[in-house]
Design a protein around this motif. Structure first.
Motif, PDB file in Angstrom:
ATOM      1  N   THR A 141      25.457  -1.913 -31.146  1.00  0.00           N
ATOM      2  CA  THR A 141      26.773  -1.877 -31.782  1.00  0.00           C
ATOM      3  C   THR A 141      26.715  -1.319 -33.194  1.00  0.00           C
ATOM      4  N   TRP A 142      25.518  -0.988 -33.678  1.00  0.00           N
ATOM      5  CA  TRP A 142      25.363  -0.440 -35.021  1.00  0.00           C
ATOM      6  C   TRP A 142      25.754   1.041 -35.047  1.00  0.00           C
ATOM      7  N   ALA A 143      25.750   1.614 -36.232  1.00  0.00           N
ATOM      8  CA  ALA A 143      26.161   3.014 -36.406  1.00  0.00           C
ATOM      9  C   ALA A 143      25.048   3.967 -36.000  1.00  0.00           C
ATOM     10  N   SER A 144      25.421   4.998 -35.257  1.00  0.00           N
ATOM     11  CA  SER A 144      24.476   6.064 -34.913  1.00  0.00           C
ATOM     12  C   SER A 144      24.385   7.034 -36.084  1.00  0.00           C
ATOM     13  N   ASP A 145      23.424   7.946 -36.012  1.00  0.00           N
ATOM     14  CA  ASP A 145      23.332   8.968 -37.057  1.00  0.00           C
ATOM     15  C   ASP A 145      24.590   9.826 -37.094  1.00  0.00           C
ATOM     16  N   ALA A 146      25.197  10.056 -35.933  1.00  0.00           N
ATOM     17  CA  ALA A 146      26.440  10.836 -35.900  1.00  0.00           C
ATOM     18  C   ALA A 146      27.584  10.091 -36.586  1.00  0.00           C
ATOM     19  N   ASP A 147      27.551   8.757 -36.538  1.00  0.00           N
ATOM     20  CA  ASP A 147      28.563   7.954 -37.234  1.00  0.00           C
ATOM     21  C   ASP A 147      28.345   7.988 -38.741  1.00  0.00           C
ATOM     22  N   VAL A 148      27.087   8.060 -39.155  1.00  0.00           N
ATOM     23  CA  VAL A 148      26.746   7.967 -40.579  1.00  0.00           C
ATOM     24  C   VAL A 148      26.815   9.333 -41.253  1.00  0.00           C
ATOM     25  N   PHE A 149      26.038  10.275 -40.737  1.00  0.00           N
ATOM     26  CA  PHE A 149      25.897  11.576 -41.389  1.00  0.00           C
ATOM     27  C   PHE A 149      26.972  12.521 -40.865  1.00  0.00           C
ATOM     28  N   SER A 150      28.145  12.356 -41.438  1.00  0.00           N
ATOM     29  CA  SER A 150      29.345  13.048 -40.983  1.00  0.00           C
ATOM     30  C   SER A 150      30.276  13.260 -42.169  1.00  0.00           C
ATOM     31  N   LEU A 151      31.140  14.264 -42.060  1.00  0.00           N
ATOM     32  CA  LEU A 151      32.166  14.452 -43.087  1.00  0.00           C
ATOM     33  C   LEU A 151      33.214  13.367 -42.991  1.00  0.00           C
ATOM     34  N   THR A 152      33.260  12.687 -41.846  1.00  0.00           N
ATOM     35  CA  THR A 152      34.194  11.566 -41.639  1.00  0.00           C
ATOM     36  C   THR A 152      33.427  10.379 -41.069  1.00  0.00           C
ATOM     37  N   PRO A 153      32.557   9.752 -41.856  1.00  0.00           N
ATOM     38  CA  PRO A 153      31.741   8.648 -41.347  1.00  0.00           C
ATOM     39  C   PRO A 153      32.608   7.453 -40.959  1.00  0.00           C
TER      40      PRO A 153
END
Length: 357
Positions: free
Chosen positions: A36-48
């Motif tokens: 349920t934690w954040a993936s890299d795509a969730d974190v390293f994004s222009l819209t995290p």
């Protein structure tokens, strides 16, 4: 001992696993907390964004594999055939196409620190560099990297498992895009120490699990040291029977029985032994099969220390080159000249550039 505790690194990493491998809902075996934690795509994004509780499981391309081959690609990708399949006896032909999928998950303290300090994009990293920002994530920060194999492929790789029903009894499984995957390996890193605390887990059935460097677990395994088999490769090392103290920890956390089949290969808290001999720690799937690496020449801490960024918000070519090089031992200062360290987290490579105008 691990900073702030009376535990050695083996005990500390097992207790962490008991927390993040616990089911979110006691009445259902999956998902477990780390999923349920954040993936890299969730974190390293222009819209995290922090993912919704019921967000579908997504996999990503291995950063180590990506830098080893030199080819670019998006963060989120489907399951892919590993580049070094033959070394682990992993199949390359079949239906469906044999593949290994990877995911990286970061817990809420780490997610908040990166996003709140605008360290999730190249523009934010460029601004951080300009003010000489010291990246030091909270001690509560945890990262988990899991490697998953479709159950049909796992049966092809390890025919002795007999059936998918047996796989479901022996492995932690979950579904992505309608495909059921079994977890075969898991890397863990915790910021509890300044240089982080590192540990790697493998399913007891992984071929060659203790090859090259052996397996060492002073807290959870009844046999705390298993020597590598020098006479054969990709052999089976048998069950890693659990100690009473670990069994109690797992029971208190209400872990599924499948977690008894996962073994701590070893942990790491420093670059070298007191005499300067480099420590090694690598996973037979994550480094060897997926990453094109050699377990005996792998070191979590010695590789991740080069995670960094320069004045342009990007990681320098010299630092990126350390990934496929598989560094061990103490860091080479020249590689980090002109860069700021990203506190041992290679997710920095995934920070997106500004959106084209």
């Amino acid at each position: 001992m691990v900073t702030g505790t009376n535990q050695n690194s083996d005990e500390f990493i097992w207790r962490l696993l008991a927390q993040f491998a616990a089911p979110v809902n006691a009445s259902q075996p999956s998902p477990v907390v780390f999923e349920t934690w954040a993936s890299d795509a969730d974190v390293f994004s222009l819209t995290p964004h922090w993912p919704d509780a019921n967000a579908p499981k997504k996999f990503q391309r291995s950063v180590l594999e990506k830098t080893s081959t030199g080819s670019a690609g998006p963060i989120d990708v489907p399951c892919a055939t590993p580049g070094n399949a033959a070394v682990g006896g992993f199949p390359t032909h079949g239906t469906p196409t044999p593949c290994i999928a990877e995911e990286v998950k970061r817990n809420r303290p780490q997610f908040d620190y990166i996003v709140n300090n605008n360290l999730n994009t190249q523009a934010g990293l460029k601004a951080a560099y300009a003010k000489n920002f010291n990246v030091a994530m909270p001690t509560e920060s945890i990262s988990v990297k899991g490697d998953w194999v479709p159950v049909q492929t796992l049966l092809q790789w390890l025919p002795a498992l007999g059936s998918i029903a047996n796989i479901q009894k022996l492995y932690y499984t979950n579904t992505s895009n309608g495909v059921e995957y079994a977890l075969v390996s898991l890397h863990v890193s915790s910021r509890q120490n300044t240089n982080w605390v590192w540990g790697t887990f493998e399913h007891q059935m992984n071929p060659g699990r203790c090859d090259d460097i052996g397996c060492y677990d002073t807290f959870g395994a009844k046999s705390p040291a298993v020597a590598p088999n020098r006479m054969a490769v990709n052999t089976q090392y048998g069950a890693c029977d659990k100690t009473a103290q670990l069994a109690a920890v797992m029971a208190d956390a209400k872990l599924s029985q499948v977690w008894n089949n996962y073994c701590l290969k070893s942990t790491m808290v420093d670059y070298t032994a007191a005499d300067g001999t480099p420590y090694a720690l690598g996973n037979s799937v994550i480094e060897r099969i997926v990453g094109n690496g050699t377990v005996a020449a792998s070191s979590c801490i010695a590789c991740h220390v080069y995670a960094s960024f320069g004045a342009d918000g990007k990681t320098s070519p010299a630092a990126v080159a350390m990934l496929p090089y598989n560094p061990t031992g103490k860091p080479i200062p020249a590689v980090l000249e002109g860069s700021l360290q990203f506190d041992f987290m290679w997710g920095v490579l995934l920070a997106p550039p500004p959106k084209a105008q």
